[in-house]
Design a protein around this motif. Structure first.
Motif, short mmCIF file in Angstrom:
data_model
loop_
_atom_site.label_atom_id
_atom_site.label_comp_id
_atom_site.label_asym_id
_atom_site.label_seq_id
_atom_site.Cartn_x
_atom_site.Cartn_y
_atom_site.Cartn_z
N TYR A 154 0.86 -1.19 0.00
CA TYR A 154 0.00 0.00 0.00
C TYR A 154 0.90 1.24 0.00
O TYR A 154 1.77 1.39 0.87
CB TYR A 154 -0.89 0.03 1.24
N VAL A 155 0.68 2.13 -0.96
CA VAL A 155 1.45 3.36 -1.04
C VAL A 155 0.50 4.54 -0.92
O VAL A 155 -0.30 4.81 -1.83
CB VAL A 155 2.25 3.45 -2.35
N ASP A 156 0.56 5.23 0.22
CA ASP A 156 -0.24 6.44 0.40
C ASP A 156 0.40 7.57 -0.39
O ASP A 156 1.64 7.67 -0.47
CB ASP A 156 -0.31 6.81 1.87
N ARG A 157 -0.43 8.44 -0.98
CA ARG A 157 0.05 9.48 -1.88
C ARG A 157 -0.34 10.86 -1.38
O ARG A 157 -1.27 11.02 -0.60
CB ARG A 157 -0.51 9.24 -3.28
N ALA A 158 0.35 11.87 -1.90
CA ALA A 158 0.11 13.25 -1.47
C ALA A 158 -1.28 13.75 -1.83
O ALA A 158 -1.76 14.73 -1.25
CB ALA A 158 1.17 14.16 -2.07
N ASP A 159 -1.94 13.10 -2.79
CA ASP A 159 -3.29 13.53 -3.17
C ASP A 159 -4.38 12.89 -2.31
O ASP A 159 -5.57 13.04 -2.58
CB ASP A 159 -3.55 13.26 -4.65
N GLY A 160 -3.96 12.16 -1.27
CA GLY A 160 -4.92 11.54 -0.37
C GLY A 160 -5.37 10.15 -0.79
O GLY A 160 -6.10 9.47 -0.06
N ARG A 161 -4.95 9.70 -1.96
CA ARG A 161 -5.32 8.37 -2.44
C ARG A 161 -4.27 7.35 -2.03
O ARG A 161 -3.12 7.71 -1.73
CB ARG A 161 -5.49 8.39 -3.96
N THR A 162 -4.67 6.10 -2.00
CA THR A 162 -3.74 5.01 -1.71
C THR A 162 -3.66 4.10 -2.91
O THR A 162 -4.68 3.56 -3.36
CB THR A 162 -4.18 4.21 -0.48
N ALA A 163 -2.47 3.92 -3.45
CA ALA A 163 -2.24 2.99 -4.55
C ALA A 163 -1.96 1.62 -3.96
O ALA A 163 -1.06 1.47 -3.13
CB ALA A 163 -1.07 3.46 -5.41
N VAL A 164 -2.74 0.63 -4.37
CA VAL A 164 -2.59 -0.72 -3.85
C VAL A 164 -2.00 -1.61 -4.94
O VAL A 164 -2.54 -1.70 -6.04
CB VAL A 164 -3.94 -1.29 -3.38
N PHE A 165 -0.88 -2.24 -4.62
CA PHE A 165 -0.19 -3.12 -5.55
C PHE A 165 -0.18 -4.55 -5.02
O PHE A 165 -0.13 -4.77 -3.81
CB PHE A 165 1.26 -2.66 -5.75
N VAL A 166 -0.21 -5.52 -5.94
CA VAL A 166 -0.08 -6.93 -5.58
C VAL A 166 1.23 -7.45 -6.16
O VAL A 166 1.52 -7.26 -7.34
CB VAL A 166 -1.27 -7.76 -6.11
N VAL A 167 2.02 -8.10 -5.31
CA VAL A 167 3.31 -8.64 -5.74
C VAL A 167 3.09 -9.76 -6.75
O VAL A 167 2.33 -10.70 -6.50
CB VAL A 167 4.12 -9.16 -4.54
N ARG A 168 3.73 -9.63 -7.89
CA ARG A 168 3.65 -10.64 -8.95
C ARG A 168 4.82 -11.61 -8.90
O ARG A 168 4.67 -12.80 -9.18
CB ARG A 168 3.61 -9.94 -10.31
N ALA A 169 6.00 -11.12 -8.56
CA ALA A 169 7.19 -11.98 -8.57
C ALA A 169 8.28 -11.36 -7.71
O ALA A 169 8.31 -10.15 -7.48
CB ALA A 169 7.70 -12.17 -10.00
N LEU A 170 9.16 -12.22 -7.20
CA LEU A 170 10.35 -11.81 -6.47
C LEU A 170 11.55 -12.37 -7.21
O LEU A 170 11.51 -13.49 -7.71
CB LEU A 170 10.35 -12.34 -5.04
N GLU A 171 12.60 -11.58 -7.26
CA GLU A 171 13.78 -12.01 -8.00
C GLU A 171 15.03 -11.59 -7.23
O GLU A 171 15.12 -10.48 -6.70
CB GLU A 171 13.78 -11.36 -9.38
N GLN A 172 15.99 -12.49 -7.16
CA GLN A 172 17.28 -12.18 -6.56
C GLN A 172 18.33 -12.24 -7.65
O GLN A 172 18.44 -13.24 -8.37
CB GLN A 172 17.62 -13.17 -5.45
N VAL A 173 19.11 -11.17 -7.78
CA VAL A 173 20.08 -11.09 -8.87
C VAL A 173 21.42 -10.59 -8.36
O VAL A 173 21.49 -9.78 -7.44
CB VAL A 173 19.58 -10.13 -9.98
#
Length: 218
Positions: A154-173
């Motif tokens: 969850y990323v809260d933003r300066a405009d008062g909205r919250t962008a919600v993301f779902v993790v698709r993949a993890l990678e170690q490089v």
């Protein structure tokens, strides 16, 4: 250690998340690894001679994408699966030598946003960077090894909205084979990258990067 970032079409050298032991402002040294196993408990990734990578634990398929949001700076980041609730978010630009700024040791409990890219929720890959550990001990992303495909960011933003993301993949490089285009290259939908360090300590610093790829869902 340095990597080239396309940013918003500008080719510049950047560094992904971590600095070597003796560098100022981003020291990473030996601390206890709490998540168990090698490489912080995240999926191991084979780095081929040509620089390609193949994760041993598959990520989820892309989530249905939400409509892009207008530009607005991130203010707070919440990742329940990793026990993260931190803010305000730091603005990370480019240093005089062209490398990306990273949170200082004193700011190890905070996450930074690469401000040469899009803001979280806009079309493109928004990039967040945080330490796994520093000279002072465990840092904001110390529990990244608990995360898996399907977890929410969850990323809260300066405009008062919250962008919600779902993790698709993890990678170690390996940092020497950092997938710059995959991480920073343009995308046709709103996406998020969360970058930290990983791997067993070698000469006082971690040789790998952990990259989480996530899709905007609301």
């Amino acid at each position: 250690m340095s990597r080239r970032s396309p940013g918003r079409g500008a080719g510049r050298w950047i560094m992904a998340a971590c600095l070597p032991l003796l560098a100022l402002g981003g020291v990473l040294i030996a601390v206890g690894v709490k998540d168990g196993g090698a490489s912080n408990g995240v999926p191991s990734v084979h780095v081929a001679a040509d620089g390609s990578t193949a994760a041993k634990r598959a990520g989820a398929s892309a989530s249905p994408s939400a409509a892009p949001l207008p530009a607005a700076k991130p203010t707070r980041v919440r990742i329940p699966a990793a026990g993260v609730d931190t803010g305000p978010v730091l603005d990370l630009g480019l240093a005089a030598d062209g490398t990306v700024e990273v949170p200082s040791v004193a700011q190890a409990d905070r996450i930074g946003w690469y401000d040469k890219g899009v803001t979280p929720g806009e079309t493109g890959p928004a990039v967040l960077i945080g330490h796994y550990d520093t000279a002072e001990g465990p840092a904001v992303l110390q529990h990244v090894g608990r995360m898996k495909a399907g977890d929410k960011i969850y990323v809260d933003r300066a405009d008062g909205r919250t962008a919600v993301f779902v993790v698709r993949a993890l990678e170690q490089v390996d940092k020497k084979s950092f997938p710059t285009q995959k991480v920073y290259g343009d995308t046709s939908r709103p996406e998020l990258r969360l970058i930290t360090c990983g791997g067993d300590l070698v000469d006082g610093h971690r040789p790998d990067n952990i990259v989480l790829y996530a899709d905007l869902v609301s």
